[in-house]
Design a protein around this motif. Structure first.
Motif, PDB file in Angstrom:
ATOM      1  N   ILE A   1       0.852  -1.283   0.080  1.00  0.00           N
ATOM      2  CA  ILE A   1      -0.059  -0.149   0.130  1.00  0.00           C
ATOM      3  C   ILE A   1       0.827   1.342  -0.042  1.00  0.00           C
ATOM      4  CG2 ILE A   1      -1.833   1.434   1.321  1.00  0.00           C
ATOM      5  CD1 ILE A   1      -2.678  -1.517   2.412  1.00  0.00           C
TER       6      ILE A   1
ATOM      7  N   ASP B   1       0.107   4.966   0.500  1.00  0.00           N
ATOM      8  CA  ASP B   1      -0.820   6.027   0.847  1.00  0.00           C
ATOM      9  C   ASP B   1      -0.544   7.504   0.657  1.00  0.00           C
ATOM     10  OD1 ASP B   1       0.505   6.009   2.984  1.00  0.00           O
ATOM     11  OD2 ASP B   1      -0.951   5.153   4.215  1.00  0.00           O
TER      12      ASP B   1
ATOM     13  N   THR C   1       0.777   9.388   2.870  1.00  0.00           N
ATOM     14  CA  THR C   1       0.518  10.249   3.750  1.00  0.00           C
ATOM     15  C   THR C   1       1.680  10.418   4.615  1.00  0.00           C
ATOM     16  OG1 THR C   1       0.175   8.219   5.280  1.00  0.00           O
ATOM     17  CG2 THR C   1      -1.853   9.028   4.448  1.00  0.00           C
TER      18      THR C   1
ATOM     19  N   VAL D   1      -2.610   7.444   9.903  1.00  0.00           N
ATOM     20  CA  VAL D   1      -3.116   6.377   9.746  1.00  0.00           C
ATOM     21  C   VAL D   1      -2.694   5.364  11.054  1.00  0.00           C
ATOM     22  CG1 VAL D   1      -2.263   4.023   8.455  1.00  0.00           C
ATOM     23  CG2 VAL D   1      -2.155   6.458   7.273  1.00  0.00           C
TER      24      VAL D   1
ATOM     25  N   GLU E   1      -4.222   1.887  10.959  1.00  0.00           N
ATOM     26  CA  GLU E   1      -4.149   0.500  10.759  1.00  0.00           C
ATOM     27  C   GLU E   1      -4.400   0.385   9.000  1.00  0.00           C
ATOM     28  OE1 GLU E   1      -5.400  -2.306  14.277  1.00  0.00           O
ATOM     29  OE2 GLU E   1      -7.032  -1.412  13.234  1.00  0.00           O
ATOM     30  N   TYR E   2      -3.702  -0.778   8.596  1.00  0.00           N
ATOM     31  CA  TYR E   2      -4.153  -1.168   7.077  1.00  0.00           C
ATOM     32  C   TYR E   2      -4.708  -2.174   7.336  1.00  0.00           C
ATOM     33  CZ  TYR E   2      -0.653   2.417   5.934  1.00  0.00           C
ATOM     34  OH  TYR E   2       0.121   3.405   5.733  1.00  0.00           O
TER      35      TYR E   2
ATOM     36  N   ALA F   1       0.687   1.257  11.439  1.00  0.00           N
ATOM     37  CA  ALA F   1       0.840   2.110  10.531  1.00  0.00           C
ATOM     38  C   ALA F   1       2.114   1.897   9.735  1.00  0.00           C
ATOM     39  CB  ALA F   1       0.602   3.367  11.098  1.00  0.00           C
TER      40      ALA F   1
ATOM     41  N   LYS G   1       3.401  -1.429   5.553  1.00  0.00           N
ATOM     42  CA  LYS G   1       2.410  -1.200   4.566  1.00  0.00           C
ATOM     43  C   LYS G   1       2.447  -2.237   3.411  1.00  0.00           C
ATOM     44  CE  LYS G   1       3.096   3.830   4.597  1.00  0.00           C
ATOM     45  NZ  LYS G   1       3.038   5.140   3.661  1.00  0.00           N
TER      46      LYS G   1
ATOM     47  N   TYR H   1      -7.613  -1.402   2.993  1.00  0.00           N
ATOM     48  CA  TYR H   1      -8.431  -0.403   3.552  1.00  0.00           C
ATOM     49  C   TYR H   1      -7.388   0.163   4.467  1.00  0.00           C
ATOM     50  CZ  TYR H   1     -12.884  -2.847   3.192  1.00  0.00           C
ATOM     51  OH  TYR H   1     -14.005  -3.377   2.368  1.00  0.00           O
ATOM     52  N   ILE H   2      -7.453   1.599   4.625  1.00  0.00           N
ATOM     53  CA  ILE H   2      -7.025   2.568   5.508  1.00  0.00           C
ATOM     54  C   ILE H   2      -7.556   3.059   6.628  1.00  0.00           C
ATOM     55  CG2 ILE H   2      -5.188   4.348   5.808  1.00  0.00           C
ATOM     56  CD1 ILE H   2      -4.514   4.194   2.869  1.00  0.00           C
TER      57      ILE H   2
ATOM     58  N   PHE I   1      -7.841   5.335   9.727  1.00  0.00           N
ATOM     59  CA  PHE I   1      -7.077   6.749  10.125  1.00  0.00           C
ATOM     60  C   PHE I   1      -7.393   6.877  11.861  1.00  0.00           C
ATOM     61  CE2 PHE I   1      -7.526   7.354   5.729  1.00  0.00           C
ATOM     62  CZ  PHE I   1      -6.362   7.737   5.527  1.00  0.00           C
TER      63      PHE I   1
END
Length: 186
Positions: A55, A57, A59, A67, A69-70, A103, A106, A125-126, A128
């Protein structure tokens, strides 16, 4: 009296455990489609193969929306959870095997099932820190390369409705237990 005490303790433990267990999964029902990147290697679907899911993202940890969790899931064309996530933490969100990464992690490894299916949908899914959730869907096909697709409303609705029905089922079970316990205590 001992039975009553045991029942009260069991009920109390159940009311603490169930919300903590389902909280992560409940957040998925409010997920919105996003434009972050999900890369799956190799790019074509093959049975009994190990895949690396990454992933990206974009960010920044100084952003106001950090973030937490993934989460990753894999689905067959029949919208069933397939394969095995080879990660330290997994969750079961309404009978859907879900890889959970913090977080800083990834990437995750996923092994496809040893069965003859034509494609697999990977959902990322991310979650936050403000409890908002974004998701992206990637399709692995046997004949072609991996393609990124817009979320399919039908399959997302199915997983959302499974989470909602699971939460409803838990509430229905807990309500009579609470009523019985209150009658026994009074």
């Amino acid at each position: 009296m001992a039975t009553l005490l045991f029942l009260v303790q069991l009920l109390f433990i159940g009311t603490l455990i169930v919300p903590a267990y389902t909280q992560r999964c409940d957040l998925l029902q409010n997920a919105t489609a996003s434009n972050f990147t999900v890369t799956v290697t190799p790019e074509a679907y093959h049975a009994n193969t190990s895949y690396l899911v990454t992933i990206s993202d974009n960010t920044n940890l100084t952003d106001s929306k950090n973030v937490s969790e993934y989460l990753l899931q894999a689905f067959s064309p029949q919208n069933r959870s397939v394969g095995v996530w080879n990660v330290a933490v997994t969750d079961n969100c309404s009978s859907i095997d879900t890889a959970v990464s913090d977080a800083t992690q990834k990437t995750a490894n996923w092994t496809s099932p040893d069965s003859n299916i034509s494609s697999v949908e990977i959902r990322a899914y991310i979650i936050f820190t403000d409890k908002s959730v974004e998701f992206k869907t990637v399709m692995l096909n046997t004949e072609s390369e991996t393609t990124t697709v817009q979320p399919i409303t039908n399959s997302t609705s199915n997983s959302v409705s499974m989470v909602q029905s699971s939460s409803f089922f838990i509430a229905v079970i807990q309500l009579p237990l609470l009523l019985v316990t209150s009658k026994l205590l009074s």
